[in-house]
Write a protein that holds these residues in place. Structure first.
Motif, PDB file in Angstrom:
ATOM      1  N   ARG A  22     -31.632  34.019 -21.083  1.00  0.00           N
ATOM      2  CA  ARG A  22     -31.359  33.138 -20.001  1.00  0.00           C
ATOM      3  C   ARG A  22     -32.617  32.826 -19.826  1.00  0.00           C
ATOM      4  O   ARG A  22     -33.311  32.774 -18.680  1.00  0.00           O
ATOM      5  CB  ARG A  22     -30.835  34.017 -18.774  1.00  0.00           C
ATOM      6  N   PRO A  23     -33.232  31.828 -20.732  1.00  0.00           N
ATOM      7  CA  PRO A  23     -34.649  31.163 -20.489  1.00  0.00           C
ATOM      8  C   PRO A  23     -34.840  30.392 -19.045  1.00  0.00           C
ATOM      9  O   PRO A  23     -35.840  30.781 -18.742  1.00  0.00           O
ATOM     10  CB  PRO A  23     -34.661  30.421 -21.913  1.00  0.00           C
ATOM     11  N   ILE A  24     -34.088  29.629 -18.979  1.00  0.00           N
ATOM     12  CA  ILE A  24     -34.439  28.620 -17.661  1.00  0.00           C
ATOM     13  C   ILE A  24     -34.072  29.401 -16.459  1.00  0.00           C
ATOM     14  O   ILE A  24     -35.012  29.364 -15.740  1.00  0.00           O
ATOM     15  CB  ILE A  24     -33.647  27.315 -17.762  1.00  0.00           C
ATOM     16  N   PRO A  25     -32.964  29.944 -16.284  1.00  0.00           N
ATOM     17  CA  PRO A  25     -32.789  30.586 -14.996  1.00  0.00           C
ATOM     18  C   PRO A  25     -33.862  31.713 -14.841  1.00  0.00           C
ATOM     19  O   PRO A  25     -34.370  31.938 -13.643  1.00  0.00           O
ATOM     20  CB  PRO A  25     -31.483  31.431 -15.022  1.00  0.00           C
ATOM     21  N   PHE A  26     -34.079  32.379 -15.914  1.00  0.00           N
ATOM     22  CA  PHE A  26     -35.210  33.560 -15.777  1.00  0.00           C
ATOM     23  C   PHE A  26     -36.763  33.162 -15.176  1.00  0.00           C
ATOM     24  O   PHE A  26     -37.219  33.556 -14.262  1.00  0.00           O
ATOM     25  CB  PHE A  26     -35.247  34.439 -17.217  1.00  0.00           C
ATOM     26  N   THR A  27     -37.240  32.045 -16.036  1.00  0.00           N
ATOM     27  CA  THR A  27     -38.432  31.631 -15.612  1.00  0.00           C
ATOM     28  C   THR A  27     -38.262  30.933 -14.206  1.00  0.00           C
ATOM     29  O   THR A  27     -39.377  31.048 -13.516  1.00  0.00           O
ATOM     30  CB  THR A  27     -39.171  30.701 -16.677  1.00  0.00           C
ATOM     31  N   ALA A  28     -37.392  30.214 -13.898  1.00  0.00           N
ATOM     32  CA  ALA A  28     -37.157  29.469 -12.552  1.00  0.00           C
ATOM     33  C   ALA A  28     -37.166  30.849 -11.449  1.00  0.00           C
ATOM     34  O   ALA A  28     -37.836  30.328 -10.446  1.00  0.00           O
ATOM     35  CB  ALA A  28     -35.977  28.752 -12.743  1.00  0.00           C
ATOM     36  N   ASP A 347     -38.812  22.416 -10.162  1.00  0.00           N
ATOM     37  CA  ASP A 347     -39.236  22.892  -8.937  1.00  0.00           C
ATOM     38  C   ASP A 347     -38.986  22.328  -7.523  1.00  0.00           C
ATOM     39  O   ASP A 347     -39.445  21.152  -7.390  1.00  0.00           O
ATOM     40  CB  ASP A 347     -40.635  23.541  -8.736  1.00  0.00           C
ATOM     41  N   PRO A 348     -37.815  22.888  -6.863  1.00  0.00           N
ATOM     42  CA  PRO A 348     -37.353  21.991  -5.533  1.00  0.00           C
ATOM     43  C   PRO A 348     -38.560  21.871  -4.659  1.00  0.00           C
ATOM     44  O   PRO A 348     -38.310  21.147  -3.662  1.00  0.00           O
ATOM     45  CB  PRO A 348     -36.236  22.637  -5.058  1.00  0.00           C
ATOM     46  N   ARG A 349     -39.685  22.609  -4.845  1.00  0.00           N
ATOM     47  CA  ARG A 349     -40.791  22.688  -3.699  1.00  0.00           C
ATOM     48  C   ARG A 349     -41.453  21.382  -3.966  1.00  0.00           C
ATOM     49  O   ARG A 349     -42.162  20.835  -2.847  1.00  0.00           O
ATOM     50  CB  ARG A 349     -41.649  23.796  -4.008  1.00  0.00           C
ATOM     51  N   TRP A 351     -40.024  18.482  -6.190  1.00  0.00           N
ATOM     52  CA  TRP A 351     -39.246  17.495  -6.413  1.00  0.00           C
ATOM     53  C   TRP A 351     -38.065  17.306  -5.574  1.00  0.00           C
ATOM     54  O   TRP A 351     -37.253  18.419  -5.447  1.00  0.00           O
ATOM     55  CB  TRP A 351     -38.715  17.567  -7.924  1.00  0.00           C
ATOM     56  N   ASP A 352     -37.632  16.053  -5.122  1.00  0.00           N
ATOM     57  CA  ASP A 352     -36.348  15.979  -4.290  1.00  0.00           C
ATOM     58  C   ASP A 352     -35.213  15.862  -5.345  1.00  0.00           C
ATOM     59  O   ASP A 352     -35.318  14.875  -6.322  1.00  0.00           O
ATOM     60  CB  ASP A 352     -36.446  14.493  -3.542  1.00  0.00           C
ATOM     61  N   HIS A 353     -34.105  16.611  -5.137  1.00  0.00           N
ATOM     62  CA  HIS A 353     -33.060  16.587  -5.886  1.00  0.00           C
ATOM     63  C   HIS A 353     -33.423  16.879  -7.589  1.00  0.00           C
ATOM     64  O   HIS A 353     -32.956  16.123  -8.334  1.00  0.00           O
ATOM     65  CB  HIS A 353     -32.129  15.706  -5.701  1.00  0.00           C
ATOM     66  N   PRO A 354     -34.019  17.986  -7.866  1.00  0.00           N
ATOM     67  CA  PRO A 354     -34.715  17.994  -9.338  1.00  0.00           C
ATOM     68  C   PRO A 354     -33.749  17.977 -10.268  1.00  0.00           C
ATOM     69  O   PRO A 354     -33.850  17.764 -11.348  1.00  0.00           O
ATOM     70  CB  PRO A 354     -35.419  19.215  -9.221  1.00  0.00           C
ATOM     71  N   GLU A 355     -32.301  18.291  -9.941  1.00  0.00           N
ATOM     72  CA  GLU A 355     -31.301  18.242 -10.812  1.00  0.00           C
ATOM     73  C   GLU A 355     -30.697  17.149 -11.278  1.00  0.00           C
ATOM     74  O   GLU A 355     -30.022  16.938 -12.063  1.00  0.00           O
ATOM     75  CB  GLU A 355     -30.242  19.185 -10.389  1.00  0.00           C
ATOM     76  N   VAL A 356     -31.081  16.084 -10.458  1.00  0.00           N
ATOM     77  CA  VAL A 356     -30.541  14.516 -10.735  1.00  0.00           C
ATOM     78  C   VAL A 356     -31.462  13.640 -11.526  1.00  0.00           C
ATOM     79  O   VAL A 356     -32.811  13.714 -11.200  1.00  0.00           O
ATOM     80  CB  VAL A 356     -30.372  13.810  -9.267  1.00  0.00           C
ATOM     81  N   PHE A 357     -30.995  13.039 -12.640  1.00  0.00           N
ATOM     82  CA  PHE A 357     -31.734  12.094 -13.357  1.00  0.00           C
ATOM     83  C   PHE A 357     -31.838  10.957 -12.627  1.00  0.00           C
ATOM     84  O   PHE A 357     -31.036  10.059 -12.418  1.00  0.00           O
ATOM     85  CB  PHE A 357     -30.881  11.960 -14.671  1.00  0.00           C
ATOM     86  N   ASP A 358     -33.216  10.555 -12.078  1.00  0.00           N
ATOM     87  CA  ASP A 358     -33.213   9.566 -11.302  1.00  0.00           C
ATOM     88  C   ASP A 358     -34.783   8.896 -11.497  1.00  0.00           C
ATOM     89  O   ASP A 358     -35.840   9.169 -11.167  1.00  0.00           O
ATOM     90  CB  ASP A 358     -33.469  10.076  -9.885  1.00  0.00           C
ATOM     91  N   GLY A 373     -50.716  19.881 -12.150  1.00  0.00           N
ATOM     92  CA  GLY A 373     -50.027  20.930 -12.365  1.00  0.00           C
ATOM     93  C   GLY A 373     -48.665  20.900 -12.178  1.00  0.00           C
ATOM     94  O   GLY A 373     -47.908  21.727 -13.076  1.00  0.00           O
ATOM     95  N   VAL A 374     -48.004  20.090 -11.778  1.00  0.00           N
ATOM     96  CA  VAL A 374     -46.713  19.775 -11.173  1.00  0.00           C
ATOM     97  C   VAL A 374     -45.822  19.320 -12.462  1.00  0.00           C
ATOM     98  O   VAL A 374     -44.739  19.280 -12.847  1.00  0.00           O
ATOM     99  CB  VAL A 374     -46.334  19.262  -9.957  1.00  0.00           C
ATOM    100  N   PHE A 375     -46.570  18.063 -13.069  1.00  0.00           N
ATOM    101  CA  PHE A 375     -46.024  17.222 -14.160  1.00  0.00           C
ATOM    102  C   PHE A 375     -47.051  17.358 -15.462  1.00  0.00           C
ATOM    103  O   PHE A 375     -48.045  16.724 -15.213  1.00  0.00           O
ATOM    104  CB  PHE A 375     -45.700  15.973 -13.691  1.00  0.00           C
TER     105      PHE A 375
END
Length: 435
Positions: A22-28, A347-349, A351-358, A373-375
């Protein structure tokens, strides 16, 4: 000062099963346990950083205090001591020798080949046919990097072998890195070793055919002719071999995936694809794209930036070279530090709606004011990817060239597999004439 250990540690294997399964959920989820969290790769103790300010210190502020890290060092026996894998002071020397090869003069020349190769690919497509876009983009990236490295001398047989071997090296490499020593004889590790051996043979054959004193106008010639400004010394043949292996493995698969995911996202959003197409019409006016067109391809650049955000590298590592305070912990020489560009990018802290391709987020003040360090799609600091401008220019010009000619329609959802980066399990798309 001690830091919390992440949950889910297995006997002997440590956190490796969680990282693989579970690479992504685990590190998130690690951000819930602090700015720095203890992880174990087998018995190897590491510190995972979830705070962008601390990541920036590792990469930039105190970058000279950190070496290439366990993941990279474990690759050295297979691909050599190339720029991405080397440590100070050798890394600094190599970077100075190689930087001229990635200057604008060379990029301008490479761009002509990229556009020519992309145009040839686009002209080979037929209306209504279904293309495996990930395979097409992998072949295109291999052609582009191969011609930049070797000119037109990279034969079809060598290209075929590189197409076969490099995906295995990249995809299986993370499993090799995360596996404890006793797992090195497992089948996927044998396949990795075989791919490395085949790729080394290709590079050695190409190196043997070259005269070190002749400039063929390509990257390989630039590397062979480069001289240290202080000593006048050239790289050894062995070192040039290592750099070529590094550029082939680092410079093809990642670029191919960025190209493929950009096509995928534009295929899912016809209105956005039309904006990219209209921009290409306005900027290019039907002529081939050039390196000098990049500043005017603003919308296309924003699309590529958003792909770099959402489909970033999963894990990077660094190794402490000297004692240093890092947030809540004091590191000793040899301590390993891990962080996830992809986790930072979603990281939602920050990025606004980070799951959305915008892509339009890249024209907002919020993104322009993101903390360091964020991008970090190409890392940062003294170890930032030397080919980042190469890759970004290649993708932007490639996308403008393709979408000036075609519409691409996904045939269905794309399943994703994560190793070092997001891999599609096939990406079939239907080619349609532009409206």
């Amino acid at each position: 000062m001690s830091v919390r250990a992440a949950p889910g540690r297995w006997p002997l294997l440590g956190h490796t099963p969680a990282l693989v399964r579970r690479p992504i959920p685990f590190t998130a989820g690690l951000r819930e346990h602090g700015d720095v969290v203890t992880l174990f790769l087998g018995r190897l103790h590491t510190y995972f950083v979830t705070n962008p300010e601390i990541i920036h210190r590792v990469l930039v502020t105190n970058g000279a205090n950190f070496g290439s890290g366990f993941m990279f060092r474990k690759f050295r026996p297979y691909v050599g001591n190339g720029l991405a894998l080397s440590d100070e002071p050798f890394h600094r020397r190599q970077r100075k020798l190689m930087l001229p090869a990635f200057g604008q003069q060379h990029l301008r020349r490479y761009a002509e080949n990229w556009v020519r190769a992309t145009t040839a690919l686009a002209e080979s497509w037929r209306p209504g046919e279904v293309r495996q876009i990930d395979a097409d983009m992998q072949a295109l990236a291999m052609t582009n990097v191969g011609e930049a490295l070797f000119g037109t001398e990279l034969g079809e047989e060598a290209i075929r072998e590189a197409r076969r071997s490099i995906p295995l090296i990249i995809q299986l490499g993370m499993y090799r890195v995360l596996s404890p020593g006793f797992a090195e004889k497992l089948p996927f590790n044998r396949r990795f070793d075989q791919a490395i051996a085949r790729m080394k043979a290709v590079v050695q054959e190409l190196m043997a055919s070259r005269d070190a004193d002749t400039d063929h106008g390509d990257l390989l010639s630039t590397l062979l002719l480069a001289r240290d400004a202080e000593t006048g010394e050239r790289m050894t043949r062995e070192q040039v071999h290592d750099e070529v292996m590094t550029l082939l493995t680092a410079g093809t698969e990642t670029t191919a995936l960025i190209l493929a995911w950009t096509c995928h996202e534009l295929g899912r959003d016809p209105a956005l694809a039309e904006r990219v197409r209209a921009e290409a019409d306005q900027v290019l006016g039907g002529r081939p794209a050039t390196f000098d067109d990049l500043p005017a391809l603003v919308c296309t650049g924003h699309v590529v930036s958003e792909v770099l955000r959402m489909y970033a590298l999963w894990i990077l590592m660094r190794r402490t070279e000297q004692e240093i305070d890092l947030g809540p912990v004091r590191l000793r020489p040899g301590d390993e530090v891990m962080f996830s560009p992809l986790t930072m990018h979603t990281d939602p802290r920050y990025w606004d709606h980070p799951e959305v391709f915008d892509p339009d987020r890249w024209s907002t003040e919020r993104v322009r004011s993101l903390p360091p360090g964020v991008f970090i799609p190409f890392g940062n600091g003294i170890r930032q990817c030397i080919g980042r401008l190469f890759a970004q220019a290649e993708v932007v010009l490639g996308v403008a060239t393709i979408f000036a000619r075609w519409r691409l329609e996904p045939t269905g959802p794309v399943r994703v597999r994560y190793t070092t980066i997001a891999y599609p399990r096939g990406m079939p798309m239907t080619v349609r004439p532009r409206n």
